[in-house]
Design a protein around this motif. Structure first.
Motif, PDB file in Angstrom:
ATOM      1  N   LEU A   2       0.620  37.774 -19.446  1.00 41.49           N
ATOM      2  CA  LEU A   2       1.289  37.599 -18.161  1.00 41.49           C
ATOM      3  C   LEU A   2       0.324  36.911 -17.206  1.00 41.49           C
ATOM      4  CD1 LEU A   2       3.594  38.118 -16.121  1.00 41.49           C
ATOM      5  CD2 LEU A   2       2.635  40.428 -15.787  1.00 41.49           C
ATOM      6  N   LEU A   3       0.699  35.706 -16.768  1.00 42.35           N
ATOM      7  CA  LEU A   3      -0.085  34.953 -15.790  1.00 42.35           C
ATOM      8  C   LEU A   3       0.490  35.236 -14.408  1.00 42.35           C
ATOM      9  CD1 LEU A   3      -0.246  31.482 -17.615  1.00 42.35           C
ATOM     10  CD2 LEU A   3      -1.969  33.307 -17.647  1.00 42.35           C
ATOM     11  N   ALA A  34      -0.342  24.868 -10.594  1.00 35.20           N
ATOM     12  CA  ALA A  34      -1.247  24.029 -11.391  1.00 35.20           C
ATOM     13  C   ALA A  34      -2.174  24.911 -12.232  1.00 35.20           C
ATOM     14  CB  ALA A  34      -2.053  23.101 -10.486  1.00 35.20           C
ATOM     15  N   ASP A  35      -2.656  26.007 -11.646  1.00 29.89           N
ATOM     16  CA  ASP A  35      -3.494  26.944 -12.410  1.00 29.89           C
ATOM     17  C   ASP A  35      -2.697  27.564 -13.549  1.00 29.89           C
ATOM     18  OD1 ASP A  35      -5.787  26.508 -10.930  1.00 29.89           O
ATOM     19  OD2 ASP A  35      -5.475  28.242  -9.619  1.00 29.89           O
ATOM     20  N   ASN A  36      -1.455  27.973 -13.266  1.00 31.10           N
ATOM     21  CA  ASN A  36      -0.613  28.536 -14.325  1.00 31.10           C
ATOM     22  C   ASN A  36      -0.412  27.522 -15.444  1.00 31.10           C
ATOM     23  OD1 ASN A  36      -0.180  31.119 -13.289  1.00 31.10           O
ATOM     24  ND2 ASN A  36       1.586  30.483 -12.097  1.00 31.10           N
ATOM     25  N   PHE A  37      -0.172  26.263 -15.078  1.00 32.64           N
ATOM     26  CA  PHE A  37       0.029  25.204 -16.071  1.00 32.64           C
ATOM     27  C   PHE A  37      -1.217  25.062 -16.943  1.00 32.64           C
ATOM     28  CE2 PHE A  37      -0.352  20.803 -17.471  1.00 32.64           C
ATOM     29  CZ  PHE A  37       0.875  20.598 -18.085  1.00 32.64           C
ATOM     30  N   LEU A  38      -2.389  24.986 -16.312  1.00 30.09           N
ATOM     31  CA  LEU A  38      -3.648  24.838 -17.043  1.00 30.09           C
ATOM     32  C   LEU A  38      -3.913  26.053 -17.931  1.00 30.09           C
ATOM     33  CD1 LEU A  38      -6.354  23.418 -17.625  1.00 30.09           C
ATOM     34  CD2 LEU A  38      -7.268  24.578 -15.607  1.00 30.09           C
ATOM     35  N   HIS A  39      -3.724  27.244 -17.393  1.00 29.36           N
ATOM     36  CA  HIS A  39      -4.001  28.455 -18.160  1.00 29.36           C
ATOM     37  C   HIS A  39      -3.033  28.593 -19.329  1.00 29.36           C
ATOM     38  CE1 HIS A  39      -6.080  30.192 -14.341  1.00 29.36           C
ATOM     39  NE2 HIS A  39      -6.786  29.260 -14.925  1.00 29.36           N
ATOM     40  N   ARG A  62       4.365  34.585 -13.335  1.00 32.83           N
ATOM     41  CA  ARG A  62       4.922  35.067 -12.084  1.00 32.83           C
ATOM     42  C   ARG A  62       4.030  34.540 -10.968  1.00 32.83           C
ATOM     43  NH1 ARG A  62       8.495  35.427 -15.029  1.00 32.83           N
ATOM     44  NH2 ARG A  62       9.863  37.183 -15.441  1.00 32.83           N
ATOM     45  N   LEU A  63       4.627  34.262  -9.806  1.00 30.21           N
ATOM     46  CA  LEU A  63       3.924  33.549  -8.742  1.00 30.21           C
ATOM     47  C   LEU A  63       3.266  34.441  -7.689  1.00 30.21           C
ATOM     48  CD1 LEU A  63       6.411  30.582  -8.269  1.00 30.21           C
ATOM     49  CD2 LEU A  63       4.213  30.592  -9.483  1.00 30.21           C
ATOM     50  N   LYS A  66     -12.023  30.993 -11.913  1.00 22.99           N
ATOM     51  CA  LYS A  66     -11.109  30.021 -12.516  1.00 22.99           C
ATOM     52  C   LYS A  66     -11.909  28.774 -12.843  1.00 22.99           C
ATOM     53  CE  LYS A  66      -7.032  31.376  -9.881  1.00 22.99           C
ATOM     54  NZ  LYS A  66      -6.069  30.912  -8.896  1.00 22.99           N
ATOM     55  N   PRO A  67     -11.449  28.023 -13.804  1.00 28.94           N
ATOM     56  CA  PRO A  67     -10.235  28.195 -14.597  1.00 28.94           C
ATOM     57  C   PRO A  67     -10.486  29.056 -15.824  1.00 28.94           C
ATOM     58  CG  PRO A  67     -11.223  26.108 -15.175  1.00 28.94           C
ATOM     59  CD  PRO A  67     -12.086  26.719 -14.084  1.00 28.94           C
ATOM     60  N   LEU A  68      -9.391  29.514 -16.417  1.00 30.01           N
ATOM     61  CA  LEU A  68      -9.453  30.194 -17.704  1.00 30.01           C
ATOM     62  C   LEU A  68      -9.823  29.152 -18.751  1.00 30.01           C
ATOM     63  CD1 LEU A  68      -8.858  32.890 -19.164  1.00 30.01           C
ATOM     64  CD2 LEU A  68      -6.535  32.044 -19.539  1.00 30.01           C
TER      65      LEU A  68
END
Length: 139
Positions: free
Chosen positions: A9-10, A16-21, A37-38, A120-122
């Protein structure tokens, strides 16, 4: 790597961070499912909503941002820690942040719910280290 985790769960307001992770996790083929989830409230609502069979989501790993609108990572943790222990058992929370505030790292160390704290980033190396430390039987 085979898919060693059922769900990640992100929780991050930065898409953009969610996309990269998500891309890092998908490239590693580490999880059967990746959910995004935002903010903390959306994540909490997700965890509190059972499926058609009455089962609650139980991600293996929650990647949690600190600074988010609506409900911050710290506020999410306060609410999450009120869930029954059996609902939290086996779940690793990894705080991911851009915060340079040393108090955040110190607070994270004091919270037993937090299994890892990282900037960050993961990255693949951070994920591998987390798997080795918290899910050695799956690595």
């Amino acid at each position: 790597m085979n898919k060693s985790l059922q769900e990640v769960l992100l929780v991050d307001d930065n898409e953009a961070d969610n996309f990269l992770h998500r891309a890092v996790l998908e490239d590693m083929a580490i999880a059967e499912r990746i959910t995004e989830r935002l903010n903390g409230q959306e994540a909490l609502d997700y965890l509190l909503t059972p499926d058609e069979q009455g089962r609650y989501p139980s991600p293996d790993l929650i990647c949690l941002d600190i600074n988010m609108p609506v409900m911050s990572g710290w506020e999410f943790l306060d609410a999450y820690e009120q869930l029954p222990a059996e609902r939290r058992r086996g779940v690793v929370v990894m705080m991911l942040t851009t915060s340079l505030n040393p108090e955040d790292a110190e607070l994270a160390r004091k919270r037993s719910t937090i299994g890892a704290f990282s900037n960050k980033p993961l990255t693949a190396s951070k994920v591998l280290q987390l798997i080795e430390e918290h899910f050695p039987e799956r690595g």
